[in-house]
Design a protein around this motif. Structure first.
Motif, PDB file in Angstrom:
ATOM      1  N   ILE A 141      -0.096  65.126  33.188  1.00 14.59           N
ATOM      2  CA  ILE A 141       0.693  64.962  34.407  1.00 14.59           C
ATOM      3  C   ILE A 141       0.400  66.137  35.334  1.00 14.59           C
ATOM      4  N   PRO A 142      -0.036  65.878  36.569  1.00  9.93           N
ATOM      5  CA  PRO A 142      -0.320  66.978  37.490  1.00  9.93           C
ATOM      6  C   PRO A 142       0.918  67.830  37.731  1.00  9.93           C
ATOM      7  N   ASP A 143       0.723  69.139  37.716  1.00  6.97           N
ATOM      8  CA  ASP A 143       1.847  70.054  37.900  1.00  6.97           C
ATOM      9  C   ASP A 143       1.951  70.492  39.354  1.00  6.97           C
ATOM     10  N   GLY A 144       3.187  70.630  39.808  1.00  8.68           N
ATOM     11  CA  GLY A 144       3.440  71.198  41.120  1.00  8.68           C
ATOM     12  C   GLY A 144       3.231  70.257  42.290  1.00  8.68           C
ATOM     13  N   ILE A 145       2.996  68.976  42.040  1.00  9.52           N
ATOM     14  CA  ILE A 145       2.759  68.041  43.139  1.00  9.52           C
ATOM     15  C   ILE A 145       3.472  66.717  42.841  1.00  9.52           C
ATOM     16  N   SER A 146       3.608  65.907  43.895  1.00  7.98           N
ATOM     17  CA  SER A 146       4.178  64.573  43.744  1.00  7.98           C
ATOM     18  C   SER A 146       3.085  63.547  43.994  1.00  7.98           C
ATOM     19  N   VAL A 147       2.728  62.794  42.975  1.00 11.78           N
ATOM     20  CA  VAL A 147       1.714  61.750  43.095  1.00 11.78           C
ATOM     21  C   VAL A 147       2.320  60.552  43.814  1.00 11.78           C
ATOM     22  N   GLN A 148       1.592  59.972  44.745  1.00  9.81           N
ATOM     23  CA  GLN A 148       2.069  58.789  45.464  1.00  9.81           C
ATOM     24  C   GLN A 148       1.543  57.495  44.847  1.00  9.81           C
ATOM     25  N   THR A 149       0.289  57.524  44.375  1.00  9.30           N
ATOM     26  CA  THR A 149      -0.343  56.334  43.798  1.00  9.30           C
ATOM     27  C   THR A 149      -0.960  56.709  42.457  1.00  9.30           C
ATOM     28  N   LEU A 150      -0.449  56.124  41.398  1.00  8.46           N
ATOM     29  CA  LEU A 150      -0.912  56.455  40.049  1.00  8.46           C
ATOM     30  C   LEU A 150      -1.811  55.348  39.516  1.00  8.46           C
ATOM     31  N   LEU A 151      -2.973  55.723  39.003  1.00 11.92           N
ATOM     32  CA  LEU A 151      -3.853  54.795  38.303  1.00 11.92           C
ATOM     33  C   LEU A 151      -3.590  54.951  36.813  1.00 11.92           C
ATOM     34  N   VAL A 152      -3.182  53.863  36.180  1.00  6.83           N
ATOM     35  CA  VAL A 152      -2.634  53.913  34.818  1.00  6.83           C
ATOM     36  C   VAL A 152      -3.639  53.369  33.800  1.00  6.83           C
ATOM     37  N   PRO A 153      -4.098  54.185  32.847  1.00  8.26           N
ATOM     38  CA  PRO A 153      -4.942  53.668  31.757  1.00  8.26           C
ATOM     39  C   PRO A 153      -4.083  52.813  30.823  1.00  8.26           C
ATOM     40  N   VAL A 154      -4.140  51.495  30.992  1.00  6.87           N
ATOM     41  CA  VAL A 154      -3.193  50.631  30.296  1.00  6.87           C
ATOM     42  C   VAL A 154      -3.576  50.360  28.843  1.00  6.87           C
ATOM     43  N   HIS A 155      -4.844  50.574  28.479  1.00  2.75           N
ATOM     44  CA  HIS A 155      -5.251  50.313  27.093  1.00  2.75           C
ATOM     45  C   HIS A 155      -6.499  51.115  26.765  1.00  2.75           C
ATOM     46  N   ALA A 173       5.426  58.173  40.167  1.00  6.48           N
ATOM     47  CA  ALA A 173       4.837  57.836  41.465  1.00  6.48           C
ATOM     48  C   ALA A 173       5.515  56.596  42.031  1.00  6.48           C
ATOM     49  N   PRO A 174       5.628  56.484  43.347  1.00  2.79           N
ATOM     50  CA  PRO A 174       6.249  55.294  43.939  1.00  2.79           C
ATOM     51  C   PRO A 174       5.508  54.006  43.613  1.00  2.79           C
ATOM     52  N   ARG A 175       4.177  54.078  43.461  1.00  2.00           N
ATOM     53  CA  ARG A 175       3.405  52.873  43.153  1.00  2.00           C
ATOM     54  C   ARG A 175       2.351  53.195  42.101  1.00  2.00           C
ATOM     55  N   ALA A 176       1.967  52.158  41.360  1.00  2.00           N
ATOM     56  CA  ALA A 176       0.988  52.340  40.289  1.00  2.00           C
ATOM     57  C   ALA A 176       0.158  51.076  40.128  1.00  2.00           C
ATOM     58  N   PHE A 177      -1.102  51.272  39.723  1.00  2.00           N
ATOM     59  CA  PHE A 177      -2.031  50.176  39.511  1.00  2.00           C
ATOM     60  C   PHE A 177      -2.807  50.426  38.215  1.00  2.00           C
ATOM     61  N   PRO A 178      -3.342  49.377  37.603  1.00  2.00           N
ATOM     62  CA  PRO A 178      -4.013  49.546  36.310  1.00  2.00           C
ATOM     63  C   PRO A 178      -5.461  50.003  36.429  1.00  2.00           C
ATOM     64  N   ILE A 179      -5.881  50.789  35.453  1.00  2.00           N
ATOM     65  CA  ILE A 179      -7.288  51.031  35.166  1.00  2.00           C
ATOM     66  C   ILE A 179      -7.446  50.967  33.651  1.00  2.00           C
ATOM     67  N   HIS A 180      -8.676  51.065  33.187  1.00  2.00           N
ATOM     68  CA  HIS A 180      -8.984  51.117  31.751  1.00  2.00           C
ATOM     69  C   HIS A 180      -8.422  49.896  31.013  1.00  2.00           C
ATOM     70  N   ASP A 181      -8.780  48.724  31.518  1.00  2.00           N
ATOM     71  CA  ASP A 181      -8.197  47.492  31.001  1.00  2.00           C
ATOM     72  C   ASP A 181      -9.222  46.485  30.490  1.00  2.00           C
ATOM     73  N   ALA A 182     -10.504  46.874  30.417  1.00  2.00           N
ATOM     74  CA  ALA A 182     -11.558  45.908  30.094  1.00  2.00           C
ATOM     75  C   ALA A 182     -11.521  45.425  28.647  1.00  2.00           C
ATOM     76  N   LEU A 183     -10.854  46.155  27.759  1.00  2.00           N
ATOM     77  CA  LEU A 183     -10.825  45.784  26.345  1.00  2.00           C
ATOM     78  C   LEU A 183      -9.688  44.833  26.006  1.00  2.00           C
ATOM     79  N   LEU A 184      -8.869  44.483  26.995  1.00  2.00           N
ATOM     80  CA  LEU A 184      -7.749  43.573  26.770  1.00  2.00           C
ATOM     81  C   LEU A 184      -8.074  42.180  27.289  1.00  2.00           C
ATOM     82  N   ASN A 185      -7.685  41.156  26.542  1.00  2.00           N
ATOM     83  CA  ASN A 185      -7.748  39.804  27.100  1.00  2.00           C
ATOM     84  C   ASN A 185      -6.509  39.569  27.966  1.00  2.00           C
TER      85      ASN A 185
END
Length: 218
Positions: A141-155, A173-185
């Motif tokens: 988790i980044p220290d000392g800052i507020s993330v606005q858009t988080l990319l989430v390694p979901v798997h 973060a106010p909003r988040a989107f997935p990354i690291h998802d290619a191994l999931l059906n």
């Protein structure tokens, strides 16, 4: 800023004519993602995060392209792309720099543990323009800052659902989107994203799915 997600961990950011690509790996549409890019950030050395052949080709064809990565990744690419040495840069945690017109800050330093018998490698998380945070393969988790858009390694081989949720809750973060998802059906992805969306919302994070090649304005 426009964010385009590609398969797995690769994202492309565009702003004022500048194009920045993060983690163009072998699971991703690397040639498409790198087209017209002025900078590439790589979090760590695993092939699903850097397609060495594609990045080498891009550095050869595009003399304006700059490359940023941890020491081991940068040194390996210096061997592969000796004609681009001045454009290959080593990144350490806790640094700030400019890339393709974006302000970048680096965090972390170590890949998440997969297994005690599998050696750890360096991993850098990148915060772009004080907005988008790509953690690579870690839940730092980044220290000392507020993330606005988080990319989430979901798997990944190194995480479980509870850790994914705790990461989202920790960053808030106010909003988040997935990354690291290619191994999931589809079934597995729906299950994990359902937990992240429901529990993240309790702490103020709006999580939304992005498919490969889908874009969003930030």
């Amino acid at each position: 800023m426009k964010l385009t997600k590609y398969t797995h961990a690769c994202v492309r950011l565009e702003k004022n004519g500048g194009v920045l690509v993060i983690d163009p790996g072998t699971f991703s549409e690397t040639a498409e993602a790198l087209d017209g890019a002025r900078a590439v950030l790589v979090t760590h050395e695993h092939k699903d995060h850097i397609d060495v052949a594609a990045v080498k080709s891009a550095l050869t064809e595009n003399r304006e392209l700059e490359f940023f990565a941890p020491l081991g990744v940068a040194d390996a690419l210096r061997i592969e792309a000796a004609d681009a040495l001045s454009r290959i840069h080593t990144v350490e945690p806790g640094k700030s720099f400019e890339a393709a017109g974006f302000d970048v800050r680096s965090f972390g330093g170590q890949h998440a543990l997969i297994h005690p018998q599998i050696p750890l490698v360096a991993n850098i998380g990148y915060l772009v323009d004080g907005n988008v945070y790509h953690p690579g393969d870690s839940f730092v988790i980044p220290d000392g800052i507020s993330v606005q858009t988080l990319l989430v390694p979901v798997h990944a081989p190194w995480n479980k659902v509870s850790e994914v949720v705790d990461f989202v809750i920790g960053v808030r973060a106010p909003r988040a989107f997935p990354i690291h998802d290619a191994l999931l059906n589809g079934t597995g992805l729906d299950l994990v994203e359902g937990h992240v969306k429901r529990l993240g919302a309790k702490y103020g994070t709006e999580y939304a799915h992005l498919s490969a090649r889908e874009s969003v304005e930030l």
